[in-house]
Enzyme design. Structure first.
Site, PDB file in Angstrom:
ATOM      1  N   TYR A 278       0.848  -1.196   0.000  1.00 49.93           N
ATOM      2  CA  TYR A 278       0.000   0.000   0.000  1.00 49.93           C
ATOM      3  C   TYR A 278       0.880   1.242   0.000  1.00 49.93           C
ATOM      4  O   TYR A 278       1.744   1.396   0.860  1.00 49.93           O
ATOM      5  CB  TYR A 278      -0.856   0.055   1.267  1.00 49.93           C
ATOM      6  CG  TYR A 278      -1.736  -1.122   1.561  1.00 49.93           C
ATOM      7  CD1 TYR A 278      -3.071  -1.129   1.151  1.00 49.93           C
ATOM      8  CD2 TYR A 278      -1.254  -2.215   2.276  1.00 49.93           C
ATOM      9  CE1 TYR A 278      -3.898  -2.196   1.452  1.00 49.93           C
ATOM     10  CE2 TYR A 278      -2.083  -3.288   2.580  1.00 49.93           C
ATOM     11  CZ  TYR A 278      -3.392  -3.278   2.165  1.00 49.93           C
ATOM     12  OH  TYR A 278      -4.210  -4.334   2.462  1.00 49.93           O
TER      13      TYR A 278
ATOM     14  N   HIS B 189      -9.774   2.378   2.036  1.00 48.35           N
ATOM     15  CA  HIS B 189      -9.304   3.247   3.107  1.00 48.35           C
ATOM     16  C   HIS B 189      -9.608   4.699   2.732  1.00 48.35           C
ATOM     17  O   HIS B 189      -8.772   5.580   2.864  1.00 48.35           O
ATOM     18  CB  HIS B 189      -7.791   3.072   3.311  1.00 48.35           C
ATOM     19  CG  HIS B 189      -7.402   1.700   3.751  1.00 48.35           C
ATOM     20  ND1 HIS B 189      -6.127   1.193   3.574  1.00 48.35           N
ATOM     21  CD2 HIS B 189      -8.105   0.726   4.365  1.00 48.35           C
ATOM     22  CE1 HIS B 189      -6.062  -0.037   4.057  1.00 48.35           C
ATOM     23  NE2 HIS B 189      -7.258  -0.343   4.543  1.00 48.35           N
TER      24      HIS B 189
ATOM     25  N   ASN C  83      -3.097   1.530   7.782  1.00 48.66           N
ATOM     26  CA  ASN C  83      -4.559   1.505   7.718  1.00 48.66           C
ATOM     27  C   ASN C  83      -5.119   2.585   8.645  1.00 48.66           C
ATOM     28  O   ASN C  83      -4.677   2.720   9.783  1.00 48.66           O
ATOM     29  CB  ASN C  83      -5.084   0.140   8.159  1.00 48.66           C
ATOM     30  CG  ASN C  83      -4.425  -1.001   7.406  1.00 48.66           C
ATOM     31  OD1 ASN C  83      -3.205  -1.096   7.384  1.00 48.66           O
ATOM     32  ND2 ASN C  83      -5.217  -1.862   6.817  1.00 48.66           N
TER      33      ASN C  83
END
Length: 816
Positions: A668, A750, A793
């Site tokens: 990510y 997200h 996250n």
């Protein structure tokens, strides 16, 4: 004999609420995902304490003025559609009746209308109706999965001679439905013991889009343009055989009707009014729950409104894995069932009217996610990350959060870690690159070339989060109320002052929930949900407000154009672009790729978890995490988070491999990304991305940094014996792999930033106190106010945001 089992009786159904997402074929432009979204509540509705909250949408008795039939039903206040039913008496022995009388009354702009008596699309009879050439056409269908249901030929629907018509403003159908055999629950309350739930959840839906071939009951049709929920007291909706037989034969009278043949039919207008409160908080995700707890702790009266239903057992949820039957464990309680959230055909927890994954249930995303929990860093609240100066000192609020909800990297109650082969292999690959093995949350500010065990907000081997902590203390207070299955449509404005909210609650006048003098509304419906409520309230960019204005149901609820507030709602959106790399290693156990964890996991693992909340099922699938800082052509540093887990969501490779040995690293790109997107609504007011937020920065530096990070990860594969990269395989370069990656699978869910916080109206949507610019008493507390993505996250950072926002709102002058 009481009704029992699946072949028990009396019902038709037509499309209901979120069940309709996949009930009929739908190809909606702009959808990022094709997914199965099924019904709300497959089993009994939650604990008795939650029934009171559900009563707000209870069906009421009324008499049809056309023919005197005594129905139980509702009138949907948004669309002015009436749904009513009446049933014959239950048999004391022998077979039960297999019919009922139903009615629909709808304005002509309702191209078709549907309802679902069973509370489930799958394995339930489905019925829809629409007008055609002065008559009413019905369709009955049945589905065993989330696909276009087949036409179901068994039921017989006969329209009644008095009360069925199409006139210049409305269409109405009254029908007797017979030979109904497929219903998964009894419709009467004749159990030996008093039932816990005398009400059953039903769904209703309508569409402004006509079916493909209106003359054909077997026609294709797109999904509904709106839907809702209500509760029905089946035990009270039976009448005597004499009355029922008379009505079913076309007779009139009975009840209080004069049988004069009036031209309209409706439930009497609701007379109940909702009690005003100091704070209405919309959405029971992490932002809403934490804010509600802290504000109610301060002595204010708080109503927390949730459009979905229960999740974990303690909230009233009862949806269990078959192997957990008899325990106090739902799907949402068991960490090891996380992967099944995306494969279960009965996935009622996803918001059907949002085109990305979003949780519509108590706890929101924190009830369905992998629960990775990173304590926020100082940088996550820095001015360089876009936060106002007033937010920089986050530590008191972050400390309050971790005191209530400490993270853990060993959630099993025996203190052991399970299925950790992936951690060992990935650590061997990263160590030569200079990574240090640390306990990640011990130093939240240290995020470059570090790696360690995944940390969660699980408690005692079960899902924890705000539902297990903040919600429990809030519910212990008399000044707090949680109301479920109630959707807030818009805030009601008198210029800049909010007086309350409009809901789909048909039992109160106009669905209106009022505030006390100086009261406040806080939107915590998520990055998509809160933005949509603002649009429907006349707040946002003109094109979105005009879209709402063109919707015949939403337009009457909007303020006048001169009261519209132009703010960048829906802009400035970020989400982590994520890329999956799939590997194999002979030591790795993929756990059968998580395929059977819900239906049939290894018996020993299920037994261990049920006995002591320990073992593989006490942990979600992520096992190992790592971070690195990455340079980029524009000189701005980006950070990459890596998450490793056994198994793979999909594999596309030319290489041979053993499925039992696969694992995935998801990379990510997070802090520092410059790409931004935009979200909005379509004509049906479904929330969706309008501009994807991944890898679209002008200099291409986000993509360059992502490629650097991916190539770094695989640079030391050869130093780990037996380790092989199978996706991407040796037929494609990493650059080609990224450039051809399906954008719909780059979505990390997200989403942040659609109601960005700031100091200047026009550049931001909410001010440093989270108050919406241009309003006196409207606030937003959820991920939508976060200006940028944190290192990891956003789960942990968002909960700290809620702690700080609650304090700021309470300290702000002028409140209740």
């Amino acid at each position: 004999m009481c009704l029992d089992g699946y072949n028990s009786a009396i019902a038709v159904t037509v499309l209901g609420s979120s069940s309709l997402a996949s009930m009929f074929k739908t190809q909606r432009p702009g959808n990022l995902h094709t997914r199965s979204v099924a019904m709300l509540l497959r089993r009994a509705l939650g604990l008795l304490s939650f029934v009171g909250a559900a009563l707000a949408q209870e069906a009421l008795p009324y008499v049809d003025p056309d023919n005197g039939i005594e129905f139980w039903g509702i009138t949907d206040v948004v669309h002015s559609v009436t749904y009513g039913y009446v049933f014959p008496p239950l048999a004391s022995s022998g077979p039960q009746p297999t019919e009922y009388i139903g009615e629909i009354v709808a304005p002509l702009d309702s191209a078709w209308v549907g309802y679902a008596l069973s509370g489930n699309m799958i394995d339930s009879l489905l019925v829809a109706a629409w007008p055609y050439n002065g008559d009413i056409v019905f369709t009955t269908r049945y589905a065993t999965a989330n696909v276009l249901p087949d036409v179901y030929p068994g039921p017989i629907i006969t329209t009644l001679p008095v009360g069925t018509y199409v006139n210049s403003t409305h269409w109405k159908t009254e029908e007797v439905s017979t030979s109904i055999q497929r219903l998964p629950f009894p419709l009467g309350n004749c159990h030996p013991d008093p039932p816990m739930f005398p009400l059953t959840q039903l769904r209703r839906a309508q569409s402004t889009i006509a079916v493909d071939t209106p003359s054909d009951p077997g026609t294709s049709m797109v999904q509904h343009t709106d839907f809702g929920f209500y509760f029905f007291p089946f035990g009270e909706a039976h009448v005597s055989a004499e009355l029922y037989d008379n009505w079913a034969a076309g007779g009139t009278g009975g009840g209080n009707s004069t049988g004069t043949g009036t031209t309209t039919t409706s439930v009497p207008p609701p007379t109940r009014t909702q009690a005003p409160v100091d704070y209405i908080i919309v959405g029971s995700g992490p932002g809403g729950i934490i804010t509600a707890d802290r504000i109610s702790q301060a002595g204010k009266s708080v109503l927390l409104v949730e459009r979905g239903g229960p999740s974990t057992w303690e909230t009233g949820g009862r949806y269990q894995a078959p192997w957990a039957a008899g325990s106090n464990l739902t799907k949402f309680d068991v960490p090891g069932l996380f992967e099944s959230m995306f494969t279960d055909p009965d996935s009622f927890w996803w918001c059907e009217d949002i085109t990305v994954f979003a949780g519509c249930l108590i706890g929101g995303g924190t009830s369905v996610n992998g629960a990775l929990y990173w304590v926020p860093s100082d940088n996550d609240f820095s001015t360089s990350a876009g936060w106002p100066q007033e937010w920089v000192n986050h530590q008191p609020y972050t400390s309050a959060l971790t005191a209530r909800l400490p993270p853990t990297d060993h959630p099993s109650t025996d203190g052991e870690r399970y299925l950790e082969q992936v951690s060992t292999v990935v650590a061997e690959m990263l160590k030569p690159q200079g990574y240090s093995n640390v306990t990640i949350n011990n130093d939240p500010n240290y995020k470059d070339h570090i790696m360690g065990y995944a940390a969660y907000d699980f408690i005692g081997g079960q899902r924890g989060g705000p539902v297990a902590t903040y919600l429990q203390t809030a519910q212990a207070r008399s000044n707090f109320k949680l109301q479920i299955y109630t959707e807030v449509l818009n805030v009601v404005r008198n210029g800049s002052t909010i007086t309350g909210v409009t809901t789909n609650d048909t039992s109160v006048l106009d669905g209106f929930y009022p505030l006390n003098p100086n009261g406040r509304v806080i939107l915590s419906a998520g990055t998509y949900g809160s933005a949509r409520i603002l649009f429907r309230s006349g707040i946002g960019p003109t094109d979105m407000l005009q879209t709402v204005q063109s919707n015949p149901q939403a337009a009457p609820l909007m303020p006048a154009e001169e009261d519209w507030i132009d703010l960048p709602v829906g802009y400035n959106v970020s989400d982590n672009p994520s890329i999956n790399l799939v590997f194999t290693h002979p030591s790795v156990n993929s756990y059968d790729n998580w395929a059977d964890v819900f239906t049939d996991p290894p018996a020993a693992d299920a037994a261990q978890y049920l006995k002591s909340r320990s073992g593989i099922m006490s942990q979600a699938s992520p096992r190992w995490n790592f971070w690195s800082a990455l340079g980029a052509p524009d000189g701005i540093t980006r950070w990459m988070q890596g998450t490793a887990r056994p198994g793979a969501a999909s594999i596309n490779t030319t290489l041979s491999y053993n499925l039992t040995n696969v694992f995935t690293i998801t990379a990510y790109l997070s802090t520092g990304i410059q790409s931004r997107g935009r979200i909005g609504v379509n004509a049906a007011l479904n929330a969706m991305p309008l501009v994807n937020p991944w890898l679209n920065d002008k200099t291409g530096s986000d993509e360059a940094a992502l490629l650097t990070g991916l190539n770094n990860i695989i640079s030391t594969i050869s130093q780990v014996p037996g380790l092989e990269l199978i996706m991407p395989d040796n037929t494609i370069s990493m650059t080609e792999y990224v450039k051809t990656y399906d954008p719909s699978t780059m979505d990390s869910n997200h989403w942040v930033g659609s109601n960005i916080i700031g100091t200047t109206a026009g550049k931001a949507v909410v001010d440093p106190n989270t108050k919406v610019f241009g309003t006196d008493n409207l606030f937003v507390v959820d991920a939508s106010i976060m200006p940028t993505l944190p290192y990891g996250n956003p789960h942990g950072t968002l909960m700290s945001v809620a702690e700080q926002a609650a304090a700021k709102i309470l300290a702000l002058a002028g409140g209740p």
